[in-house]
Design an enzyme around this catalytic site. Sequence first.
Site, PDB file in Angstrom:
ATOM      1  N   GLU A  58       9.204  -0.658   4.863  1.00  0.00           N
ATOM      2  CA  GLU A  58       7.772  -0.783   4.612  1.00  0.00           C
ATOM      3  C   GLU A  58       7.427  -2.258   4.475  1.00  0.00           C
ATOM      4  O   GLU A  58       8.119  -3.007   3.781  1.00  0.00           O
ATOM      5  CB  GLU A  58       7.342  -0.050   3.325  1.00  0.00           C
ATOM      6  CG  GLU A  58       5.849  -0.240   3.044  1.00  0.00           C
ATOM      7  CD  GLU A  58       5.350   0.433   1.756  1.00  0.00           C
ATOM      8  OE1 GLU A  58       6.156   0.924   0.964  1.00  0.00           O
ATOM      9  OE2 GLU A  58       4.113   0.436   1.568  1.00  0.00           O
ATOM     10  N   ASN A 117       0.949  -0.623   5.733  1.00  0.00           N
ATOM     11  CA  ASN A 117      -0.148  -0.016   4.977  1.00  0.00           C
ATOM     12  C   ASN A 117      -1.482  -0.281   5.661  1.00  0.00           C
ATOM     13  O   ASN A 117      -1.784  -1.418   6.029  1.00  0.00           O
ATOM     14  CB  ASN A 117      -0.201  -0.601   3.560  1.00  0.00           C
ATOM     15  CG  ASN A 117       0.995  -0.165   2.742  1.00  0.00           C
ATOM     16  OD1 ASN A 117       1.071   0.987   2.302  1.00  0.00           O
ATOM     17  ND2 ASN A 117       1.949  -1.055   2.560  1.00  0.00           N
ATOM     18  N   GLU A 149       0.896   3.880   6.941  1.00  0.00           N
ATOM     19  CA  GLU A 149       0.788   4.557   5.641  1.00  0.00           C
ATOM     20  C   GLU A 149      -0.663   4.486   5.200  1.00  0.00           C
ATOM     21  O   GLU A 149      -1.239   3.402   5.112  1.00  0.00           O
ATOM     22  CB  GLU A 149       1.679   3.862   4.593  1.00  0.00           C
ATOM     23  CG  GLU A 149       3.150   4.034   4.854  1.00  0.00           C
ATOM     24  CD  GLU A 149       4.025   3.575   3.676  1.00  0.00           C
ATOM     25  OE1 GLU A 149       3.493   3.217   2.613  1.00  0.00           O
ATOM     26  OE2 GLU A 149       5.253   3.589   3.860  1.00  0.00           O
ATOM     27  N   ASP A 179       0.331   8.101   1.894  1.00  0.00           N
ATOM     28  CA  ASP A 179       0.893   7.298   0.803  1.00  0.00           C
ATOM     29  C   ASP A 179       0.459   7.849  -0.554  1.00  0.00           C
ATOM     30  O   ASP A 179      -0.591   8.490  -0.658  1.00  0.00           O
ATOM     31  CB  ASP A 179       0.377   5.859   0.959  1.00  0.00           C
ATOM     32  CG  ASP A 179       1.315   4.837   0.353  1.00  0.00           C
ATOM     33  OD1 ASP A 179       2.270   5.232  -0.330  1.00  0.00           O
ATOM     34  OD2 ASP A 179       1.079   3.638   0.572  1.00  0.00           O
ATOM     35  N   GLU A 236       8.985   7.392  -3.239  1.00  0.00           N
ATOM     36  CA  GLU A 236       8.923   5.952  -3.496  1.00  0.00           C
ATOM     37  C   GLU A 236       9.167   5.656  -4.976  1.00  0.00           C
ATOM     38  O   GLU A 236       9.013   6.521  -5.822  1.00  0.00           O
ATOM     39  CB  GLU A 236       7.571   5.369  -3.050  1.00  0.00           C
ATOM     40  CG  GLU A 236       6.400   5.784  -3.917  1.00  0.00           C
ATOM     41  CD  GLU A 236       5.090   5.097  -3.501  1.00  0.00           C
ATOM     42  OE1 GLU A 236       5.089   4.285  -2.574  1.00  0.00           O
ATOM     43  OE2 GLU A 236       4.077   5.409  -4.140  1.00  0.00           O
TER      44      GLU A 236
END
Length: 279
Positions: A58, A117, A149, A179, A236
């Site tokens: 990520e 993201n 995400e 997410d 996560e």
Amino acid sequence: KQRRGNCFSVYHGKMRAKLERRRIIEDDLFSGQFSSKGFHYVVQPQIDGRDGTLIGIEVLARWNHPELGQISPFEFIQVAEDSGAIELLTRHLFELILDTADRWIGRYGGIPKIAVNVTPNLLENKMFYSNLIRKLKKYAISPDWFEIEITEESELLFSERVLNNLWKCQKAGIAISIDDFGTGFSGLSYLTNFPVNKIKIDRVFINLIGKSAKSEAILKSIITLADGLGLDVIAEGVETEEQLRFLTAAGCPIVQGYYFDKPLTAEQFENKYLAGHRT
Ligand code: C2E
Ligand code: CA
Ligand code: CA
Ligand code: CA
């Protein structure tokens, strides 16, 4: 009376400092100079906890500002969103990571899957999909190696334009990950009529493993839900072996968190995960 006066001016002083800070961040965002002003990214590995295999990374934005010091992404992403600079910032970040990925492919013959993201309001832009595809082509990166995400933070997710972008991305092979799953705004209904490939379970649930039976029950049902819908699932904020063991037993062996790695600079990541695995 005098004391009240002092409080008043202290308050205003703080307000002014806050506004000034915001103005500096905004100016640097819009000037497009943020790259030369300490803006960069780090990457955090996503690992299959059963055998330590690297599944993906990520990308997380960082800003070490020459005047303001380290600015939290929560702060500058918010400013970028409020001011409309988020598009500039995200585009710049895409360029940075794709350029690096291109270099990694040259050196090692491959790359891990890259998750970035994306705030939902960026998906309101009709051109989101075509801009992204153009970038991937420019760097010869297959869409299969790219993931976005999205935080389920607002109803925006349901708008026609957003859906359109997401459908096109998914069709092209770009994975869509939800997410912070379990904490957001929306209900579960969109999981059935929404282009989703993956659920990323929020770390508040992970944090309560071993502490709250109710949280553990929610966690298990999210994993079962993902499985039933044929979606990938990742956890996560995994920090301990106990959390990893619980998740693996519950059917979610793919994890991201300090237990394996903190976010790393591209160079740290390359040295640890890619160099020495030359094909
Ligand atoms: P997020 O997308 O949920 O990212 C995960 C956050 O958890 C990251 O914080 C990461 O450093 C942190 N983290 C990872 N592993 C652990 C762990 O084991 N324990 C704990 N306590 N924390 C862990 P970070 O980097 O401060 O980012 C905060 C948020 O800022 C992100 O949350 C994301 O919403 C946003 N953000 C960061 N970079 C970008 C970006 O490039 N674009 C957008 N739109 N948002 C970004
Ligand atoms: Ca994220
Ligand atoms: Ca998250
Ligand atoms: Ca988050």
